[in-house]
Design a protein around this motif. Structure first.
Motif, PDB file in Angstrom:
ATOM      1  N   GLU A  59       1.554   4.358  -2.877  1.00  0.00           N
ATOM      2  CA  GLU A  59       1.535   5.791  -2.584  1.00  0.00           C
ATOM      3  C   GLU A  59       2.808   6.474  -3.078  1.00  0.00           C
ATOM      4  OE1 GLU A  59       0.957   6.148   1.588  1.00  0.00           O
ATOM      5  OE2 GLU A  59      -1.080   5.319   1.578  1.00  0.00           O
ATOM      6  N   ARG A  74       6.039   5.336   7.404  1.00  0.00           N
ATOM      7  CA  ARG A  74       4.889   5.440   6.508  1.00  0.00           C
ATOM      8  C   ARG A  74       3.973   4.222   6.638  1.00  0.00           C
ATOM      9  NH1 ARG A  74       5.559   9.038   1.920  1.00  0.00           N
ATOM     10  NH2 ARG A  74       7.494  10.233   2.089  1.00  0.00           N
ATOM     11  N   CYS A  75       4.570   3.050   6.829  1.00  0.00           N
ATOM     12  CA  CYS A  75       3.772   1.833   7.005  1.00  0.00           C
ATOM     13  C   CYS A  75       2.917   1.931   8.265  1.00  0.00           C
ATOM     14  CB  CYS A  75       4.681   0.606   7.093  1.00  0.00           C
ATOM     15  SG  CYS A  75       5.434   0.118   5.533  1.00  0.00           S
ATOM     16  N   SER A 111       0.102   4.428   7.663  1.00  0.00           N
ATOM     17  CA  SER A 111      -0.882   3.900   6.728  1.00  0.00           C
ATOM     18  C   SER A 111      -1.838   2.940   7.414  1.00  0.00           C
ATOM     19  CB  SER A 111      -0.172   3.185   5.574  1.00  0.00           C
ATOM     20  OG  SER A 111      -1.099   2.505   4.752  1.00  0.00           O
ATOM     21  N   GLU A 119       0.829  -1.200   0.000  1.00  0.00           N
ATOM     22  CA  GLU A 119       0.000   0.000   0.000  1.00  0.00           C
ATOM     23  C   GLU A 119       0.867   1.256   0.000  1.00  0.00           C
ATOM     24  OE1 GLU A 119      -3.593   1.989  -0.213  1.00  0.00           O
ATOM     25  OE2 GLU A 119      -3.234  -0.173  -0.309  1.00  0.00           O
ATOM     26  N   VAL A 120       1.944   1.237   0.783  1.00  0.00           N
ATOM     27  CA  VAL A 120       2.849   2.384   0.824  1.00  0.00           C
ATOM     28  C   VAL A 120       3.620   2.507  -0.487  1.00  0.00           C
ATOM     29  CG1 VAL A 120       4.857   3.377   2.009  1.00  0.00           C
ATOM     30  CG2 VAL A 120       3.037   2.284   3.334  1.00  0.00           C
ATOM     31  N   ARG A 164      -4.241   4.582   9.781  1.00  0.00           N
ATOM     32  CA  ARG A 164      -5.271   5.342   9.082  1.00  0.00           C
ATOM     33  C   ARG A 164      -6.432   4.442   8.674  1.00  0.00           C
ATOM     34  NH1 ARG A 164      -2.211   7.299   5.418  1.00  0.00           N
ATOM     35  NH2 ARG A 164      -2.569   5.870   3.680  1.00  0.00           N
TER      36      ARG A 164
END
Length: 536
Positions: free
Chosen positions: A100, A121-122, A125, A96-97, A128
Motif C-alpha cells: 500500500e 496501519r498493520c 489492515s 500488505e502494508v 479490514r
C-alpha cells in the motif's frame, strides 16, 4: 390445501441463502451446542488463518475440512465448542502494508513512516480483511463462534504468549546465539527452517575454480571451487581434510594443488603431470596470498587449516572459508581466533570498503567479481550449474546465509521426544509420518524465534545492554518492576519499547525483536483462553 409453486429452474445460491437464513433465525448452530452440552468433549482448535488479504477459493476448501469433523463428532453425540481465531501478526501483514505504501525497505520504513504509524496501519489492515473473512465463513456455512473469536494482536493473547515464553526461558531453552542463519535482507528478518523450506527454486549459479597463490612457491596455487563468488572478498582461510590424499600437478606451465581423487574430474582433457602426492595434514599451515585486500584482518589469516567437513564428493577437496557466510566457516574461524568481518551489510548490499562492488546487492556482485578474477589471471575455470536455492517466501529475493545474533528456542533438546510422539499420531496419508514430517523432526535444528521487524508479539526480554537479560511473563510482573500501572499499555511496538525499569542500579530496556508469528499460532490452545490469567 395449497402448495407453494415450485420453479422448474434450479437456483443453488438462492436455496443456500434460504438455508443460511433459517440457521440464523432459529440459531441452529447454538442449539447444537446446547443439546450436546454434557456429552463427551471433543476438543477442536481453529488454527488461525492469516488475515493479510481477501480470502480465496482455496480457503473455502480448507475451511470445509475444518467444518467436516466438528459436524461429524456433533452428530455422534460429542460436545464440540468452536472458537474462531485470527492470526494477525507477522510478515504477511507487514507486506500488505508495504504494498500500500510502495515502500519495501526496512530502513526506509523506519525513516519515512515510523514504527508507530506503520504498526497502526498493520492493525487497520488486518481488521479490514477480517470482515471479508467473516462474510466468507458465514456464506459457506462454516459453523464457528465468530462472536467470541480470539485475535493474536489482543493484549490478553500476547500476555499468554509471554507466559509461555517465560516458562520456556525458565527451563533454559531460550538463548541468544551468534550463528550463521538464513536471512532475508530485503525485509531484514531471520527465517526459521520451515520458512526457508517454502522458497526453494531451481536456478543457474556460477561454478568457478579459483587460483589461490601459494606464498613462497613460484607459480603454484591452491585450486579452489566455489559457487558463491560474492563471498570471496570475505575469505580468511582454506580448509583441507587431514586424511585425504592431495597432489601437486603440473599443467600448462603452472603447478596446482588439489585432492588426488578429484584431479581427473577437475582437469578433464588437460595434459598434466603429478609432481608430488601428500596427505592434507602436510598442507596445514601453508600460507597463500589473499584474493582481495579491502579489509584489515586481526589474526592469523590466509593459511590452510584442517577440517572434517571437507569431502571429495565434489569440488577440489580444498574449501574456501568465509566466516560470516557459512556455518562451518564460522566455526572454523572462531576455533582459530579469527574475527568475523562482514563485507555485506544486513541490507544485502556490499559495504563501501569493498570498492569494486560497493553498494551492489550480494548476488549481483558475482559477475563483476568473476571478471576481476579473470583479469588478474586467478580464474582457472568459470561455468554455470543448475541447483536448488532458497528465496524469501514472501519477497522472492535470494536468501543470504549471514552471521548475526538472534534468539533461539532449543528445540534440538527435545528432538527425540518429538520423534517419539510423532509415532503416536494417525497420519493420513500414513507415509507423511515417517516421510516429509518425520524427516523434518529427525533433522530438527533450534528454532530461530526472533524477527527484526515491527508488527508482532514483542519478545518479552529486557536487558541492561551489558549482557544481563530478564524475561517477563506477564503485565503484572512488568508492573512490579516498573512501579507503574500498565493496564492501558498497548503491548506492541513502539509503546512497549518505551517501558524501562531499574534493577541492581542499572536501567533495563526491551530488546528490539518481535517473535516468529508461527509461535503465536502454535500458542492458541493456551492463549485463546488468556491462560493462566483466566480459565485456569
Amino acid at each position: 390445501m395449497s402448495f407453494k409453486e415450485v420453479s422448474g429452474r434450479y437456483n443453488g445460491p438462492a436455496l443456500e441463502d434460504e438455508v443460511l437464513e433459517f440457521w440464523r433465525e432459529y440459531k441452529i448452530f447454538e442449539q447444537t451446542l446446547k443439546q450436546s452440552a454434557g456429552g463427551p468433549l471433543y476438543t477442536w482448535n481453529e488454527g488461525p488463518p492469516t488475515a493479510n488479504g481477501k480470502p480465496g477459493i482455496h480457503h473455502v476448501l480448507a475451511r470445509s475440512f475444518k467444518d467436516l469433523y466438528p459436524r461429524y463428532k456433533t452428530m455422534r453425540g460429542y460436545h464440540v465448542p468452536r472458537k474462531a481465531g485470527w492470526d494477525t501478526h507477522g510478515l504477511p501483514v507487514e507486506h500488505e502494508v508495504e504494498k500500500e505504501l510502495g515502500i519495501f525497505d526496512k530502513k526506509e520504513i523506519e525513516e519515512k513512516i515510523g514504527i508507530d504509524d506503520f504498526t497502526r496501519r498493520c492493525r487497520e489492515s488486518v481488521m479490514r480483511y477480517i470482515g471479508d473473512w467473516e462474510k466468507m465463513t458465514e456464506r459457506m456455512g462454516f459453523w464457528v463462534n465468530l462472536d467470541e473469536a480470539y485475535y493474536t494482536l489482543d493484549n490478553s493473547y500476547i500476555e499468554s504468549v509471554w507466559y509461555l515464553l517465560k516458562t520456556i526461558w525458565d527451563k533454559g531453552l531460550i538463548y541468544r546465539g551468534y550463528k550463521v542463519v538464513p536471512y532475508d535482507p530485503r525485509i531484514g528478518a531471520t527465517l526459521s527452517s520451515h520458512e526457508v523450506a517454502l522458497g526453494y527454486r531451481e536456478v543457474d549459479d556460477p561454478s568457478i575454480y579459483v587460483r589461490f597463490k601459494v606464498e613462497g612457491e613460484d607459480n603454484t596455487s591452491f585450486l579452489v571451487w566455489t559457487t558463491t563468488p560474492w563471498t570471496l572478498p570475505a575469505n580468511l582461510l582454506l580448509a583441507v581434510h587431514p586424511d585425504v590424499d592431495y597432489v601437486y600437478v603440473e599443467t600448462e606451465g603452472e603447478t596446482l594443488i588439489l585432492a588426488d581423487a578429484l584431479r581427473t574430474e577437475v582437469l578433464r582433457e588437460l595434459e598434466y603431470k603429478v609432481l608430488r602426492k601428500l596427505k592434507g595434514s602436510e598442507l596445514v599451515g601453508m600460507r597463500y596470498q589473499p584474493l582481495f585486500t579491502y579489509l584489515e584482518v586481526d589474526g592469523d589469516a590466509f593459511r590452510v587449516l584442517p577440517a572434517d567437513f571437507v569431502t571429495t564428493d565434489s569440488g577440489t577437496g580444498i574449501v574456501h572459508t568465509a566466516p560470516p557466510y557459512g556455518v562451518d566457516d564460522l566455526a572454523l574461524g572462531q576455533e582459530n581466533g579469527l574475527p568475523v568481518i562482514h563485507t555485506v551489510g544486513q541490507d544485502g548490499h556490499f559495504l563501501p570498503e569493498i570498492e569494486a562492488v560497493a553498494g551492489m546487492f550480494f548476488k549481483d556482485a558475482d559477475k563483476p567479481l568473476i571478471r576481476i578474477l579473470k583479469e588478474r589471471g586467478l580464474m582457472f575455470r568459470s561455468e554455470q550449474y543448475r541447483h536448488s536455492y532458497p528465496f524469501g517466501w514472501r519477497t522472492g529475493d535470494p536468501i543470504i546465509y549471514y552471521a548475526k545474533n538472534a534468539w533461539y528456542i532449543r528445540t534440538s533438546d527435545i528432538r527425540d521426544r518429538m520423534v517419539e510422539l510423532n509415532q503416536t499420531i494417525k497420519w493420513v496419508p500414513e507415509n507423511i509420518r515417517d516421510g516429509r514430517f518425520g524427516k523434518w523432526l529427525e533433522n530438527n535444528v533450534d528454532w530461530a524465534l526472533s524477527r527484526e521487524r515491527f508488527w508482532g508479539t514483542p519478545l518479552p526480554v529486557w536487558t541492561d545492554g551489558d549482557g544481563e537479560y530478564v524475561a517477563i511473563g506477564s503485565v503484572g510482573e512488568l508492573e512490579a518492576l516498573t512501579g507503574r500501572n500498565l493496564s492501558e499499555l498497548d503491548l506492541h511496538r513502539p509503546a512497549v519499547d518505551e517501558v524501562t525499569f531499574e534493577k541492581d542500579g542499572k536501567t533495563f530496556s526491551r530488546v528490539p525483536e518481535v517473535i516468529d508469528c508461527w509461535f503465536d499460532s502454535g500458542a492458541m490452545s493456551y492463549a485463546q483462553w488468556h491462560y493462566p490469567f483466566e480459565n485456569r
